[in-house]
Design an enzyme around this catalytic site. Sequence first.
Site, short mmCIF file in Angstrom:
data_model
loop_
_atom_site.label_atom_id
_atom_site.label_comp_id
_atom_site.label_asym_id
_atom_site.label_seq_id
_atom_site.Cartn_x
_atom_site.Cartn_y
_atom_site.Cartn_z
N CYS A 57 85.50 22.29 22.71
CA CYS A 57 84.60 23.43 22.52
C CYS A 57 85.36 24.65 22.04
O CYS A 57 84.81 25.51 21.35
CB CYS A 57 83.89 23.78 23.84
SG CYS A 57 82.40 22.83 24.15
N GLU A 75 73.85 24.55 15.79
CA GLU A 75 74.90 24.84 16.78
C GLU A 75 76.30 24.56 16.26
O GLU A 75 77.25 24.48 17.02
CB GLU A 75 74.63 24.04 18.06
CG GLU A 75 73.28 24.33 18.69
CD GLU A 75 73.29 25.53 19.63
OE1 GLU A 75 74.26 25.70 20.37
OE2 GLU A 75 72.30 26.29 19.62
N HIS A 110 75.46 19.26 23.64
CA HIS A 110 75.98 19.09 22.28
C HIS A 110 76.55 17.68 22.15
O HIS A 110 76.99 17.08 23.13
CB HIS A 110 77.09 20.10 21.96
CG HIS A 110 76.63 21.51 21.84
ND1 HIS A 110 77.32 22.58 22.39
CD2 HIS A 110 75.55 22.05 21.22
CE1 HIS A 110 76.68 23.70 22.13
NE2 HIS A 110 75.61 23.41 21.42
#
Length: 450
Positions: A374, A178, A254
């Site tokens: 992000c 990711e 995450h």
Amino acid sequence: MNNKTASYEVNFDGLVGPTHNYAGLSYGNVASVNNADAISNPKQAALQGLAKMKAMHEMGLKQGIFAPHARPDINALRRLGFTGNDTQVINKVAKESVVLLRAVYSASAMWTANAATVSPSLDTKDSKVHFTSANLNNKFHRSLEPHTTTSLLKAMFKNDDYFVHHTHLPEQPFFGDEGAANHTRLCDDHASKGLELFVYGTSSLDSRIVSPSKFPARQSLEASQAIARLHDLNEGQALFLQQNPDVIDQGVFHNDVIAVGNENVLLCHEQAFLNQTNALEVVKHAYVGEKEMHIIQVPTDMVSVDDAVRSYLFNSQLVTLPDASMMLVAPQECKNNARVNKYIDYMLSANNPVKEVKYFDLKQSMQNGGGPACLRLRVALNDNELNAINPDVMMNADKFDTLTNWVNKHYRDKLTDKDLADPQLMNESYTALDELTKLLSLGSVYQFQR
């Protein structure tokens, strides 16, 4: 005598795409799922992101722009058996599966913390900057991104003397990657070698490693180890830690939802890592710098995991300002949450390098499950490397005005499923991105024909 070459951390923020919508496609991401079916405002989302980029540039920081991907992904639909011209394909999908339609229209590439993992030249044996695009194989809509991400990175960082681009990892489940959302670099400053901290959620090959029981762990140990090998990191400059599976089950999909690092500061919740006391001792011992390592642990009795997820406190950016002080770049939701706001005030008054906070209104992206951290990919570059990148992807006053005008010209202020089913949205999106490739000098990075 100081022989260091000047180096900078450049933040490349994702420019929100014209098909930004609330599809609720990301199981495990509480905000994304909770806001499914809400009416999105792509224009407002893009303008909010641009305002943050401009503010960072005006603070004297190096700020870049990461272009959105072409959506809808018609090629993916053709691979799934939908035939006809583009309009016919959209019409067929709209009748058959609204979920699939949402997926191929997803603007999730805005989360550039997931775009790739980056290792600066100070950490690699060949003294080049290494990029590996994330395969994002845990979610269908995100698994559509790696090829375009790699093309964009090559169009931005295209000088082979300084930059190395690796193909994303195999798309088998046990190599789930990711990107930088599970990667933190700790160092004395951006001109010093660093400790690259890879955080994984599970192991696909070692059954002894505990996994979360409710939500999927998206980053595997094997993927993190593979990236460290691909980037050929110097000995002692990579460390692998496991995220606490209990917090993954509470919506911490995450690591950057529960921890953030910058230079010699690691800000994390006290429940961020498995066996945290021991884990942080390992970090301190492995740290390669000469300065004091500041680990700021946020106690649960001051900020709960639920507060952290709702406010995205740890999805704030920690940045070093030109005067060498550190600032927390936080979403407005942190200010609005009384407990989080109180903790930030406490942290700023304590004995650590973080001395300032700046809040941004990023509601459109926050509702889709991501905050300031992000939205950006961090890339540490020295002067030569900075001068070697595509200059048209760097933010300045003129670029801000140009992109603001571009957004206002091409973006809608409301999107629903009915809009996604309208082939005209596809045409608008493709036309906008055709123009953007020229504004950012990106060449032929998109997989559609006009």
